[in-house]
Enzyme design. Sequence first.
Site, short mmCIF file in Angstrom:
data_model
loop_
_atom_site.label_atom_id
_atom_site.label_comp_id
_atom_site.label_asym_id
_atom_site.label_seq_id
_atom_site.Cartn_x
_atom_site.Cartn_y
_atom_site.Cartn_z
N GLU A 39 1.07 -1.62 0.44
CA GLU A 39 -0.15 -0.46 -0.07
C GLU A 39 0.70 1.04 -0.06
O GLU A 39 0.80 2.27 -1.05
CB GLU A 39 -0.85 -0.20 1.05
CG GLU A 39 -1.65 -1.60 0.97
CD GLU A 39 -2.90 -1.46 -0.32
OE1 GLU A 39 -3.40 0.14 -0.06
OE2 GLU A 39 -4.05 -1.85 0.36
N GLU B 123 -12.93 0.53 -9.54
CA GLU B 123 -12.31 -0.72 -11.03
C GLU B 123 -12.95 -0.86 -11.75
O GLU B 123 -12.59 -1.07 -13.55
CB GLU B 123 -12.01 -2.11 -10.16
CG GLU B 123 -11.32 -2.11 -9.14
CD GLU B 123 -11.10 -1.75 -7.80
OE1 GLU B 123 -12.31 -0.99 -7.86
OE2 GLU B 123 -10.13 -1.09 -7.13
N ASP C 179 -4.82 -9.76 -8.68
CA ASP C 179 -5.15 -8.85 -9.56
C ASP C 179 -4.04 -7.82 -9.76
O ASP C 179 -3.47 -8.03 -11.27
CB ASP C 179 -6.07 -7.85 -9.12
CG ASP C 179 -5.96 -7.59 -7.32
OD1 ASP C 179 -4.51 -7.06 -6.83
OD2 ASP C 179 -6.32 -6.22 -6.98
N ARG D 144 1.02 3.32 -2.99
CA ARG D 144 0.20 4.73 -3.01
C ARG D 144 0.74 6.51 -2.68
O ARG D 144 0.55 7.09 -3.23
CB ARG D 144 -1.07 4.54 -1.39
CG ARG D 144 -1.88 3.74 -1.76
CD ARG D 144 -3.25 3.87 -0.80
NE ARG D 144 -3.79 2.78 -0.05
CZ ARG D 144 -5.45 2.50 -0.04
NH1 ARG D 144 -5.67 3.28 0.45
NH2 ARG D 144 -5.97 1.37 0.11
C1 DMJ Z 1 -6.56 0.25 -5.14
O1 DMJ Z 1 -6.04 1.16 -3.77
C2 DMJ Z 1 -5.42 -0.12 -6.07
O2 DMJ Z 1 -6.45 -0.07 -7.54
C3 DMJ Z 1 -5.32 -1.59 -5.38
O3 DMJ Z 1 -4.79 -2.33 -6.86
C4 DMJ Z 1 -6.62 -2.47 -5.26
N1 DMJ Z 1 -7.48 -1.15 -5.30
C5 DMJ Z 1 -7.63 -0.47 -4.52
C6 DMJ Z 1 -9.20 0.30 -4.71
O4 DMJ Z 1 -9.67 -0.64 -4.61
#
Ligand code: DMJ
Length: 643
Positions: free
Chosen positions: A268, A535, A401, A272
């Site tokens: 994260e 998404e 993902d 971010r």
């Molecule tokens: C985001 O922090 C990013 O897209 C991450 O890859 C997974 N999904 C969250 C938001 O839904």
Amino acid sequence: MTTPALLPLSGRRLPPLNLGASAFPHHRATLRLSEKFILLLILSAFITLCFGAFFFLPDSSKHKRFDLGLEDVLIPHVDTSKGGKNLGGFLIHGQGHDEHRHREEEERLRNKIRADHEKALEEAKEKLKKSRDEIQAEIQTEKNKVVQELKKKDSKPLPPVPLPNLIGINSGEPADPDIREKRNKVKEMMKHAWDNYRQYGWGHNELKPIARKGHSTNIFGNSQMGATIVDALDTLYIMGLHDEFREGQEWIDKNLDFSVNSEVSVFEVNIRFIGGLLAAYYLSGQEVFKIKAVQLAGKLLPAFNTPTGIPWAMVNLKSGVGRNWGWASAGSSILAEFGTLHMEFVHLSYLTGDPVYYNKVMHIRKLLQKMDRPNGLYPNYLNPRTGRWGQHHTSVGGLGDSFYEYLLKAWLMSDKMDTEARKMYDDAIEAIEKHLIRKSNGGLTFIGEWKNGHLERKMGHLTCFAGGMFALGADGSRDDKAGHYLQLGAEIAHTCHESYDRTTLKLGPEAFKFDGGVEAVAVRQNEKYYILRPEVIETYWYMWRFTHDPKYRQWGWEATQAIDKYCRVSGGFSGVKDVYSSSPTYDDVQQSFFLAETLKYLYLLFSNDDLLPLDNWVFNTEAHPLPVLHLANTTLSGNPAYR
Ligand code: DMJ
């Protein structure tokens, strides 16, 4: 004498103190805590001096042993014939002459200590003549000096590197007034989210828009790292909200500090914070963002100190101690976490000229390449101690993902030179299509989850990003299946739109089923929430860029209106707990990704394609745009793609 610290407290202000013999009794009743503290300080300084005098004044016996002149020698045998004295086996010459000299020396030292002592008292007296505010101001100035010095040390300039081609960062104004209006509406929503965070949650990681206060989760550890500020910067920038951008920059410059005893999620923080800071740097050219990104990256590196080099999920920014989530299968690290570092880490090596970041992510790649994959699929869990897979679960949604996303984007970001990444992506997608992608009875294409040889016919909101990924990867696909992948992207977009359209609020649930007569609908209560996720809108935007089919703008506008209607509150935007309920309750969290991703993708959907063109920019998984590193601009060694 009663020491000032033991005197009774008083609310009254002290007149300037006279520290003469009668000073303390006179002011006894009027001393306040702060003055007492200062007096205590002086006393301790005085005591320290006395201690100093006691320990450092030459002790005469020792002095005789150590302060010997050049002519004095220690002779290890007894010879009293020359007027010397026998001292424990050593003979000291010139005793009478020395005693005189030592006395003089002692006297000189005593005088010096006395003088220093008086000077210190004088200074203390001077200080105490000042008002409390003056003293506090002086202390603050001293503190600031120290902080500035430390900052200077920490902010060594990085070696200059040629900037990649940064085009399309200030444009995108649509000619069509209807689209312009929609774009302005999204910008207004961004302002509402930002202003409320600014007012009620400033410096906190996120905002509670109902309670109107700061909010955080364990992914950010226990300190206020301003996650929303960092995540929102590039969205503010491309929307032209420059005052807000500057406010954010100022906060980051003054307050964003990574030397905190806080255990954060490596993934994260990477997507971010490092992603957000790097994008802000490339867009604005402001060095502070690059410097902060590099400082933070240095704090994440200890997470890679595992027997395999697969990083821990969490790391303490101060101690560097890492560990994994308690809920992860057999102490494993998570595929979508350790597999979503490549883009940012390659940029860090590019900007610093230090291959350490690049080597870390390439090491992960090499390790994965060597491993057997059940049915060609990557399980979500990998143990960083043993290097073995945990449970055989595979998902294109949560836990898996962005690993697939980053394989594709590594290739794109390298100006399509990193063919190794492209091959890994193609192989993985082929296996996913074979084992995970199905059509429902009602004709909806969905991506299920593979659990120990069994396909669970459930798709997560997170999985909906894959529509955009398939479209983005269409060009350059194996056997030239571009048409097929664009079609697959369109089918996923359609399915995800259905998952929105089949709800009361026209907002998508967290997960939806394709089983027992149910199609694209959440069944379990705890899967019915919508937490402002991006998404589905992300996929609309990619599909719009590649097809210009107006239905994607239409679907994006439906989502915009639904968010504005059901998630907007006077203190910002909140997630909702049940998208099938006509009177939903709020979860009272304004997620930082709402500003980073959801609103950015909506804004881009209603902008022209010349804003952040996909030939020049690759978006990280948190929607932070990073420039393509063209061959001529790269300085990395080791991988042919970067030579
Ligand atoms: C985001 O922090 C990013 O897209 C991450 O890859 C997974 N999904 C969250 C938001 O839904």
